[in-house]
Motif scaffolding. Structure first.
Motif, PDB file in Angstrom:
ATOM      1  N   ILE A   1      -5.316   6.144  -0.104  1.00  0.00           N
ATOM      2  CA  ILE A   1      -4.603   5.158  -0.920  1.00  0.00           C
ATOM      3  C   ILE A   1      -4.275   5.733  -2.297  1.00  0.00           C
ATOM      4  CG2 ILE A   1      -4.739   2.875  -2.006  1.00  0.00           C
ATOM      5  CD1 ILE A   1      -6.724   2.111   0.267  1.00  0.00           C
ATOM      6  N   ILE A   2      -2.994   5.700  -2.648  1.00  0.00           N
ATOM      7  CA  ILE A   2      -2.551   6.062  -4.002  1.00  0.00           C
ATOM      8  C   ILE A   2      -2.548   4.809  -4.870  1.00  0.00           C
ATOM      9  CG2 ILE A   2      -0.603   6.869  -5.401  1.00  0.00           C
ATOM     10  CD1 ILE A   2       0.219   8.627  -3.017  1.00  0.00           C
ATOM     11  N   SER A   3      -1.980   3.731  -4.320  1.00  0.00           N
ATOM     12  CA  SER A   3      -1.966   2.449  -5.030  1.00  0.00           C
ATOM     13  C   SER A   3      -1.833   1.325  -4.012  1.00  0.00           C
ATOM     14  CB  SER A   3      -0.797   2.395  -6.022  1.00  0.00           C
ATOM     15  OG  SER A   3       0.439   2.420  -5.335  1.00  0.00           O
ATOM     16  N   TYR A   4      -2.189   0.125  -4.459  1.00  0.00           N
ATOM     17  CA  TYR A   4      -2.058  -1.048  -3.593  1.00  0.00           C
ATOM     18  C   TYR A   4      -1.843  -2.281  -4.446  1.00  0.00           C
ATOM     19  CZ  TYR A   4      -6.916  -2.162  -4.746  1.00  0.00           C
ATOM     20  OH  TYR A   4      -8.078  -2.473  -5.409  1.00  0.00           O
ATOM     21  N   ASP A   5      -1.289  -3.308  -3.824  1.00  0.00           N
ATOM     22  CA  ASP A   5      -1.008  -4.584  -4.470  1.00  0.00           C
ATOM     23  C   ASP A   5      -1.887  -5.638  -3.801  1.00  0.00           C
ATOM     24  OD1 ASP A   5       0.022  -7.054  -5.267  1.00  0.00           O
ATOM     25  OD2 ASP A   5       2.112  -6.463  -5.001  1.00  0.00           O
TER      26      ASP A   5
ATOM     27  N   ASN B   1     -12.708  -3.781  -3.960  1.00  0.00           N
ATOM     28  CA  ASN B   1     -12.771  -3.598  -5.409  1.00  0.00           C
ATOM     29  C   ASN B   1     -12.928  -4.952  -6.088  1.00  0.00           C
ATOM     30  OD1 ASN B   1     -12.392  -3.078  -8.138  1.00  0.00           O
ATOM     31  ND2 ASN B   1     -10.792  -1.562  -7.793  1.00  0.00           N
TER      32      ASN B   1
ATOM     33  N   VAL C   1       0.841  -1.202   0.000  1.00  0.00           N
ATOM     34  CA  VAL C   1       0.000   0.000   0.000  1.00  0.00           C
ATOM     35  C   VAL C   1       0.876   1.252   0.000  1.00  0.00           C
ATOM     36  CG1 VAL C   1      -1.683   1.360   1.310  1.00  0.00           C
ATOM     37  CG2 VAL C   1      -1.939  -1.110   1.131  1.00  0.00           C
ATOM     38  N   VAL C   2       0.540   2.187  -0.896  1.00  0.00           N
ATOM     39  CA  VAL C   2       1.191   3.494  -0.933  1.00  0.00           C
ATOM     40  C   VAL C   2       0.113   4.531  -0.609  1.00  0.00           C
ATOM     41  CG1 VAL C   2       2.433   5.168  -2.360  1.00  0.00           C
ATOM     42  CG2 VAL C   2       2.838   2.706  -2.685  1.00  0.00           C
TER      43      VAL C   2
ATOM     44  N   ASP D   1     -11.734  -5.239 -10.024  1.00  0.00           N
ATOM     45  CA  ASP D   1     -10.315  -5.326 -10.357  1.00  0.00           C
ATOM     46  C   ASP D   1      -9.561  -6.404  -9.579  1.00  0.00           C
ATOM     47  OD1 ASP D   1     -10.622  -3.211 -12.141  1.00  0.00           O
ATOM     48  OD2 ASP D   1     -10.013  -1.707 -10.659  1.00  0.00           O
ATOM     49  N   ASP D   2     -10.039  -6.772  -8.388  1.00  0.00           N
ATOM     50  CA  ASP D   2      -9.251  -7.634  -7.511  1.00  0.00           C
ATOM     51  C   ASP D   2      -9.727  -9.077  -7.397  1.00  0.00           C
ATOM     52  OD1 ASP D   2      -7.761  -5.377  -7.020  1.00  0.00           O
ATOM     53  OD2 ASP D   2      -8.704  -4.947  -5.085  1.00  0.00           O
TER      54      ASP D   2
ATOM     55  N   ASP E   1      -0.986   8.697   0.375  1.00  0.00           N
ATOM     56  CA  ASP E   1      -0.583  10.094   0.210  1.00  0.00           C
ATOM     57  C   ASP E   1      -0.455  10.742   1.591  1.00  0.00           C
ATOM     58  OD1 ASP E   1      -3.167  10.796   1.098  1.00  0.00           O
ATOM     59  OD2 ASP E   1      -3.874  11.346  -0.899  1.00  0.00           O
TER      60      ASP E   1
END
Length: 143
Positions: free
Chosen positions: A53-57, A92, A45-46, A95-96, A48
């Protein structure tokens, strides 16, 4: 009569609840996320500056949440094969789901617990997956 279990090796709960509670031969796990024990770090997790959340795996989060479940089970004297029901919350589904479903199959191919997967808008921390599990423990005899 019930017994509460908390594991020092699992992430601290984010509220007033135990990691698990045993009632009879059933073990109920509270919602388990992918945070790492001893920190607020969430694999993949990235965020801001505002904590959004900016992005996550999702793959990293899936592996982490499954490990956390396993750790909590072990603290209560249970293991993966004792799981009988798993409720999965995804933020999500579109997408997930495919990635989560593939990784889930790797972890659950031998014991096949019942499963429900639902999409929710948000979880209390910036995570994309949470599991709610029930395990059936072996019945012990006093004979």
């Amino acid at each position: 009569m019930s017994t509460i279990f908390n594991s020092a090796q699992a992430p601290n709960p984010v509220g007033l609840y135990p990691h698990a509670r045993q009632v009879g031969n059933l073990l109920f796990l509270s919602g388990v996320g992918p945070r790492q024990a001893g920190s607020s770090d969430i694999p993949g997790v990235v965020l801001d500056q505002q904590g959004e959340i900016i992005s996550y795996d999702i793959e990293a989060q899936c592996h982490s949440v499954f490990q956390n479940v396993s750790t909590i089970l072990a603290s209560a004297g249970a293991d993966w094969m004792d799981l009988v029901d798993v409720t999965v919350f995804l933020t999500n589904m579109k997408d997930d789901f495919a990635t989560y479903n593939r990784i889930y199959a790797d972890y659950f191919s031998e014991n096949l617990p019942c499963r429900t997967t639902v999409e929710i808008n948000k979880l209390p921390t910036p995570i994309a997956i949470e599991l709610k599990c029930i395990a059936a423990l072996p019945v012990t005899s006093n004979k």
